[in-house]
Motif scaffolding. Structure first.
Motif, mmCIF file in Angstrom:
data_model
loop_
_atom_site.group_PDB
_atom_site.id
_atom_site.type_symbol
_atom_site.label_atom_id
_atom_site.label_comp_id
_atom_site.label_asym_id
_atom_site.label_seq_id
_atom_site.Cartn_x
_atom_site.Cartn_y
_atom_site.Cartn_z
ATOM 1 N N ILE A 76 0.833 -1.206 0.000
ATOM 2 C CA ILE A 76 0.000 0.000 0.000
ATOM 3 C C ILE A 76 0.864 1.250 0.000
ATOM 4 C CG2 ILE A 76 -1.709 1.296 1.354
ATOM 5 C CD1 ILE A 76 -2.855 -1.526 2.162
ATOM 6 N N SER A 77 1.957 1.237 0.739
ATOM 7 C CA SER A 77 2.877 2.376 0.756
ATOM 8 C C SER A 77 3.466 2.633 -0.622
ATOM 9 C CB SER A 77 4.005 2.142 1.769
ATOM 10 O OG SER A 77 3.514 2.128 3.085
ATOM 11 N N VAL A 78 3.876 1.577 -1.299
ATOM 12 C CA VAL A 78 4.454 1.724 -2.642
ATOM 13 C C VAL A 78 3.400 2.235 -3.617
ATOM 14 C CG1 VAL A 78 5.411 0.431 -4.596
ATOM 15 C CG2 VAL A 78 6.306 0.050 -2.291
ATOM 16 N N PHE A 79 2.206 1.662 -3.567
ATOM 17 C CA PHE A 79 1.144 2.060 -4.498
ATOM 18 C C PHE A 79 0.773 3.532 -4.332
ATOM 19 C CE2 PHE A 79 -3.445 2.472 -5.483
ATOM 20 C CZ PHE A 79 -3.375 2.266 -6.851
ATOM 21 N N PHE A 80 0.603 3.973 -3.094
ATOM 22 C CA PHE A 80 0.185 5.353 -2.842
ATOM 23 C C PHE A 80 1.348 6.328 -2.722
ATOM 24 C CE2 PHE A 80 -3.805 3.335 -1.619
ATOM 25 C CZ PHE A 80 -4.718 4.202 -2.190
ATOM 26 N N LYS A 81 2.582 5.791 -2.700
ATOM 27 C CA LYS A 81 3.772 6.645 -2.514
ATOM 28 C C LYS A 81 3.620 7.469 -1.228
ATOM 29 C CE LYS A 81 4.885 6.952 -7.429
ATOM 30 N NZ LYS A 81 4.140 5.832 -7.857
ATOM 31 N N ARG A 82 3.220 6.746 -0.174
ATOM 32 C CA ARG A 82 2.979 7.358 1.134
ATOM 33 C C ARG A 82 3.318 6.313 2.203
ATOM 34 N NH1 ARG A 82 -2.912 8.938 3.403
ATOM 35 N NH2 ARG A 82 -2.180 9.585 5.442
ATOM 36 N N ASP A 83 3.746 6.758 3.344
ATOM 37 C CA ASP A 83 4.156 5.843 4.413
ATOM 38 C C ASP A 83 2.956 5.302 5.184
ATOM 39 O OD1 ASP A 83 5.287 4.479 6.508
ATOM 40 O OD2 ASP A 83 6.487 6.154 7.235
ATOM 41 N N TYR A 84 2.707 4.014 5.048
ATOM 42 C CA TYR A 84 1.654 3.327 5.797
ATOM 43 C C TYR A 84 2.246 2.292 6.756
ATOM 44 C CZ TYR A 84 -2.082 5.343 2.966
ATOM 45 O OH TYR A 84 -2.961 6.206 2.366
ATOM 46 N N TYR A 85 3.525 2.407 7.043
ATOM 47 C CA TYR A 85 4.188 1.457 7.930
ATOM 48 C C TYR A 85 3.837 1.707 9.398
ATOM 49 C CZ TYR A 85 7.029 -0.048 4.001
ATOM 50 O OH TYR A 85 7.440 -0.558 2.800
ATOM 51 N N ASN A 86 3.855 0.623 10.171
ATOM 52 C CA ASN A 86 3.689 0.673 11.621
ATOM 53 C C ASN A 86 2.384 1.332 12.073
ATOM 54 O OD1 ASN A 86 6.245 -0.571 12.048
ATOM 55 N ND2 ASN A 86 7.191 1.412 11.587
ATOM 56 N N GLN A 87 1.312 1.038 11.353
ATOM 57 C CA GLN A 87 0.007 1.559 11.733
ATOM 58 C C GLN A 87 -0.884 0.408 12.188
ATOM 59 O OE1 GLN A 87 -1.821 4.333 9.064
ATOM 60 N NE2 GLN A 87 0.143 5.151 8.395
ATOM 61 N N GLN A 88 -1.654 0.643 13.214
ATOM 62 C CA GLN A 88 -2.592 -0.365 13.690
ATOM 63 C C GLN A 88 -3.801 -0.481 12.763
ATOM 64 O OE1 GLN A 88 -2.132 -2.456 16.368
ATOM 65 N NE2 GLN A 88 -0.090 -1.595 16.245
#
Length: 106
Positions: free
Chosen positions: A55-67
């Motif tokens: 998801i981070s790669v697709f949106f070019k946004r950081d979605y790491y370490n989220q609950q």
């Protein structure tokens, strides 16, 4: 096959080849069918590292370490259009991905 068909086929292939999107696509489909339009947002509680990365790669946004990852249907559609062209709508993508037409209530 015209250019728009080629774009949708490339798009569907990308998501089918990247199984990390499975839960997101399923949730997008369920919500789209429920509302019969590109409305609302899906939630992915406790995403796996693979889902976060995809998801981070697709949106070019950081979605790491989220609950919880929250993705708006309109945001997903906009990103599809940025990458694969303006002719691709969320509805067309979901129909091609699942190989069946989305039936809308009259």
């Amino acid at each position: 096959m015209n250019g728009a068909d080629n774009d949708i086929n490339r798009c569907v292939s990308y998501f089918k080849d990247n199984k990390e999107f499975g839960r997101l696509i399923s949730n997008l489909h369920d919500l789209f069918v429920r509302h019969e339009r590109c409305f609302g947002a899906v939630r992915l509680p406790e995403p796996s590292r693979e889902e976060e990365k995809a998801i981070s790669v697709f949106f070019k946004r950081d979605y790491y370490n989220q609950q919880l990852i929250r993705i708006g249907l309109a945001d997903f559609e906009r990103q599809l259009q940025k990458i694969y062209g303006d002719a691709i709508t969320l509805e067309k993508f979901l129909e091609a991905y699942y190989e069946k037409q989305i039936i809308k209530k009259e």
